[in-house]
Enzyme design. Structure first.
Site, PDB file in Angstrom:
ATOM      1  N   CYS A 137       0.728  -0.910   0.137  1.00 27.38           N
ATOM      2  CA  CYS A 137       0.319  -0.079  -0.094  1.00 27.38           C
ATOM      3  C   CYS A 137       0.855   1.549   0.360  1.00 27.38           C
ATOM      4  O   CYS A 137       0.179   2.261  -0.929  1.00 27.38           O
ATOM      5  CB  CYS A 137      -1.184  -0.223   1.203  1.00 27.38           C
ATOM      6  SG  CYS A 137      -1.989  -1.329   1.571  1.00 27.38           S
ATOM      7  N   ASP A 646      36.434  18.111  16.638  1.00 29.06           N
ATOM      8  CA  ASP A 646      36.082  19.056  16.743  1.00 29.06           C
ATOM      9  C   ASP A 646      37.381  19.387  18.396  1.00 29.06           C
ATOM     10  O   ASP A 646      36.955  18.356  19.076  1.00 29.06           O
ATOM     11  CB  ASP A 646      35.368  20.186  16.442  1.00 29.06           C
ATOM     12  CG  ASP A 646      35.845  21.458  16.832  1.00 29.06           C
ATOM     13  OD1 ASP A 646      36.975  22.085  15.731  1.00 29.06           O
ATOM     14  OD2 ASP A 646      34.626  22.286  17.939  1.00 29.06           O
TER      15      ASP A 646
END
Length: 974
Positions: A137, A646
């Site tokens: 569906c 970082d």
């Protein structure tokens, strides 16, 4: 450093593709702009036919080749349909260049269609879909929406029963989208359209006619920020869609009440539950009602067929002949089974019709075929018995009735279980308080929290929830943010601090100025992000979607083949008559085998395997303060074997603090900081340290006046304080003012540099008075987390824009061996790509600002310390707290979720591969074991429920034991 910051912001502002809440593709776009060229301009979409692809690896190669080109915004490759869809800037790259890149990778490429977009007019529309039963569906609906001209992207999620559509409103309208959905055979209800659009429902008393409505509409439409107005005159209801940063519901009420000279009275419409939850409850109620009614009719059918036939007195009554060979029992079963088949089972016929009308087949088709085969054969037996004096046959009315009853029970239990997979969103929505205390010129007023508007000042008393996001303008307290960020300890709040709507104030009164309401609020953005994540399909689901296209037709073919094989075997006497049960003949035995094959096959289990696990996994992540943007992020995160960190704000606290104070004059530390205290941004760390030292004993300290303040760019500051000339800065500043630097001061500076600290010299009337060492210290949990990652066989690398000395010092403290220093934002992305080319699956962890390009380039981008800033769209995973431990949680949760998906697929595929042969009678010759159709139907229903329940087990997720032992907590700097 300032240059790098500006460069970082430019990078963010130019990176448009970060605005999408959907997860990034497997090879995220890394848009690079040639020198002098701006991305500002029209965008275009091209759909290309790509021939020669045979597997997902081929699609990955094509996608990678396209995304290496400058000016590529987004690219998606569909290996199943041999297509590639590319969003790009025509000013930087053209279709011919894209085709060349694909051909260089070894494939053939040809343009199918191209659309140009002048101002990126795509809008996002979310629609609730009713009537979907299985993956077939959702695939059919997705294809129907994608085929519409103007639809950029459409995702249909079976588990949430929602569609998210990216479309161009200049080409296609919402009404056309709705029509396409309904033509496919499903119902649609609009949930939301656009971004940051809120909706409020008002009840208006005093409306008498159309003129009243017209006057109200005219008054409301004149307000800035009002997007749409819907009126329901029969229930005195007005629905207003608006931009919350421009207007609000209290304004609407004032305008409505003033429009009718006091004739109208407006208020918030009585609370209604969310559309999805309301529908879910209605669906549960409906399935339960149908199941009960089905039992009312099925139990007598079962008893008269299987039990009462062995009770002597009742057997005699049931065997009474009505007409010719037609017995009372057969007639009774026919009458009872018919309502079950055509009234209670009507939904299966409707679903089958809708599916077949579009040329596809779903679960409803199998159920309708299986039950009708049993029912219609039974009707044939009844008709033959009524018109024949010597016909003897057995009906199977109990088969069709019991089959429908068990399937309805399975659907009821499945809907119950599926509702629990989305509880995380419901809990987040429930965090908003019902009321808020508004402060105005007349004092305090308790109002509905939905009436709060931007720039309102609200009062939050101890124990109350904060009604909306804002800034504390008065008071201090501790706020429990665990329900939003996962942070266990209460967070101190005072003037100037941000608070998040839905969090709980603990021990003080706060006055909060509202900054974000409605769809703009952090809570709404988290909900939207989690909903979007649950919509997104994981790449692993492509296999299930592909199988579902052929599954139902294949099962029908197998069922028919089983029936023919057993029927012919019986007719040709290929097996002894003793194999046939006394209550049936060879045709009926073959029919039972055929029906069992048809109803035992379960495509639903395959379709639910991935989305239910993703829903629960992302929901659990949200409760832990880890926001995972869908199946793609989960699938990539579980493969990560290299993490690039970082430095500033990620491994370090990100806030400079004074770590050393060395005085060279005979004066107290308090007197020293009294003189050097300044509100200049460069001196932020000094200011905070001075406030702590001086105001410890003085509640209302008055700072001395600063005169003739001068900021000397790149060197420091100069000012007159208490008639003394103060200089604070580097060695160059002192040398320029002919101030001698003592040997002791030189030694302190050298030591600071060795420890990756910034040394600040302070002079008083031309003499060095002291040296301050400022440092951005390593987070306390950094070393332990790096150690845990190492034990998980994950390589850790640090990349930073800082100098090599500082970078190496921080890396040594954290236990990181590989360092990349002096990296610009765009070179960070290049370094990430180099690692990927070396064979690593790379995760980038940054603060989401200057790390944006690298976050997008990595296989998994993680934005850490986001707090209330959920708008870091470059990342695939947003870590709400500043804790590095959340990286471990994110990877661990991804691995557990993906393992659960694997287990679900093993079960779903294994169930079908084992159950279909058993239902076909493969064990019958040796063991006489066979599965009656009603048991096969029950097994089918149980398989779907088992997959959903398997996914629900993820709700029991616990943090890794290593983290529990460490008992890490978020970093707080007062």
């Amino acid at each position: 450093m300032m240059g790098r910051e500006f460069e970082s912001w430019d990078c963010i502002n130019s990176f448009k593709c970060c605005g999408n809440l959907s997860p990034q593709p497997h090879y995220p776009s890394m848009t690079t702009y040639p020198k002098g060229m701006s991305p500002e301009g029209s965008e275009a979409k091209a759909v290309l036919s790509v021939m020669g692809m045979t597997c997902a690896a081929c699609a990955g190669s094509v996608e990678k080749s396209i995304k290496r080109l400058p000016g590529i915004l987004e690219a998606a490759v569909d290996v199943l349909n041999d297509k590639a869809q590319v969003l790009y800037y025509p000013s930087m790259v053209n279709v011919e260049r894209i085709c060349e890149a694909i051909e260089d990778a070894g494939f053939e490429a040809k343009l199918i269609e191209e659309e140009s977009n002048d101002e990126h007019p795509f809008e996002i529309c979310r629609i609730h879909i009713r009537g979907m039963t299985c993956t077939s569906c959702s695939s059919t609906l997705e294809s129907a929406l994608q085929s519409l001209r103007g639809v950029h992207n459409a995702q249909v999620a079976l588990a949430t029963e929602e569609a998210e559509i990216h479309y161009d409103p200049n080409i296609v309208t919402y009404d056309q989208l709705k029509e396409a959905i309904e033509d496919t055979g499903f119902e649609s209800i609009l949930i939301s359209t656009g971004e940051h659009i809120s909706k409020i429902h008002l009840k208006v008393d005093g409306i008498k006619n159309e003129q009243s409505i017209s006057a109200i509409q005219k008054s409301l439409q004149s307000l800035p920020g009002v997007v749409n107005i819907d009126t329901y005159i029969d229930i005195n209801k007005i629905s207003i869609a608006y931009k919350p940063y421009m207007t609000g519901p209290r304004t609407f009420i004032q305008v409505i009440e003033s429009a009718g000279s006091g004739c109208f009275k407006a208020e918030i419409f009585p609370a209604e539950e969310g559309g999805r939850e309301t529908h879910r409850k209605q669906e549960i109620k409906q399935y339960f009602k149908f199941f009960i009614w089905s039992l009312v009719f099925t139990i007598p059918v079962f008893l008269t067929s299987m039990v009462l036939m062995y009770v002597p007195g009742i057997k005699h009554v049931l065997d009474i002949k009505v007409v010719n060979m037609l017995k009372v029992g057969q007639l009774l079963r026919w009458e009872l089974a018919t309502p079950v088949q055509f009234i209670i089972g009507r939904r299966f016929y409707i679903g089958s019709y809708r599916s077949l009308r579009k040329g596809s087949a779903n679960m409803d088709v199998l159920i309708a075929l299986g039950t009708n085969a049993a029912y219609l054969y039974s009707v044939y037996v009844v008709a033959r018995a009524a018109f024949s004096r010597d016909f003897k046959g057995n009906d199977f009315f109990e088969t069709s009735s019991m089959l429908i009853s068990f399937i309805l029970l399975g659907k009821y239990l499945e809907v119950l279980a599926k509702g629990k997979t989305s509880q995380a969103i419901a809990k987040l929505i429930d965090l908003t308080p019902d009321t808020a205390i508004l402060l105005n010129q007349d004092g305090e007023e308790q109002i509905d929290s939905r009436l709060v508007q931007k720039n309102d000042v609200i009062k939050v008393v101890p124990g109350a929830k904060v009604a909306s996001d804002g800034i504390v303008i008065w008071g201090q307290s501790h706020v429990n943010e665990s329900m939003i960020t996962g942070e266990a300890r209460p967070v101190a709040k005072r003037k100037g601090d941000m608070v998040i709507g839905g969090t709980v104030n603990q021990n003080g009164v706060l006055h909060v100025k509202v900054t974000r309401v409605g769809s703009e609020s952090a809570l709404s953005q988290i909900v939207r992000l989690v909903e979007s994540a649950q919509m997104a399909k994981a790449p692993v689901q492509k296999l299930a979607d592909h199988i579902s296209k052929y599954f139902v037709p294949l099962v029908i073919l197998l069922s028919f083949s089983t029936w023919i094989a057993w029927y012919l075997a019986g007719k040709l006497h290929a097996y002894p008559k003793s194999w046939i049960p006394s209550s049936m003949n060879s045709f009926e035995l073959a029919l039972q085998f055929g029906i069992s094959v048809m109803v035992i096959a379960c495509p639903c289990a395959l379709g639910l395997a991935t989305p239910t696990a993703v829903m629960v996994g992302t929901g659990v992540g949200a409760t832990q303060g880890v926001l995972i943007k869908g199946g793609q992020a989960l699938e990539s995160a579980h493969k990560v074997n290299c993490i690039v960190f970082d430095k500033t704000g990620t491994l370090t606290i990100g806030k400079p603090v004074i770590v050393t104070t060395k005085l060279f004059k005979n004066m107290s530390v308090q007197d020293f900081y009294e003189l050097v205290n300044s509100e200049h941004p460069i001196a932020r760390a000094i200011v905070e340290h001075a406030k702590k030292i001086i105001t410890e004993d003085e509640q209302n300290h008055t700072w001395p006046e600063v005169r003739d303040f001068v900021s000397i760019s790149g060197h420091g500051v100069k000012a007159i304080v208490q008639n003394k000339e103060i200089l604070a800065g580097n060695k160059k500043l002192m040398m320029d003012h002919n101030i001698a630097i003592s040997v002791d001061a030189e030694e302190v500076l050298a030591e600071a540099e060795r420890l990756a600290q910034t040394g600040i010299l302070v002079s008083l009337d031309g003499e060095i008075a002291g040296v301050l060492a400022v440092s951005d210290p390593l987070k306390p949990d950094a070393k332990e987390v790096i150690s845990i990652l190492k034990s998980m066989k994950i390589k850790s690398i640090m990349v930073t824009g800082d100098n090599w000395g500082t970078a190496n010092s921080i890396a040594r403290q954290a236990g990181i061996e590989t360092v990349m220093a002096e990296a610009q934002p765009h070179t960070k992305a290049t370094q990430v790509k180099d690692l990927q080319n070396s064979g690593y699956t790379v995760a980038m962890v940054g603060d989401g600002i200057n790390d944006s390009p690298a976050l997008v380039s990595a296989d998994v981008g993680m934005a850490i310390g986001a707090g209330t800033d959920i708008a870091i769209e470059a990342a695939d995973i947003v870590l709400m707290r500043s804790n590095l431990e959340d990286i471990v949680i994110a990877i661990d949760l991804a691995k557990k979720t993906f393992n659960r998906i694997r287990l679900n697929y093993i079960w779903a595929l294994g169930y079908n591969l084992l159950s279909i042969p058993i239902a076909a009678g493969i064990l019958y010759p040796s063991t006489r074991f066979r599965l009656p159709p009603w048991i096969a139907g029950a097994a089918m229903a149980a398989s779907s429920i088992s997959v959903v329940c398997s996914s629900l087990l993820l709700k029991n997720y616990k943090r890794p034991n290593k983290l529990i032992k460490l008992d890490l907590n978020a970093i707080k700097i007062e």
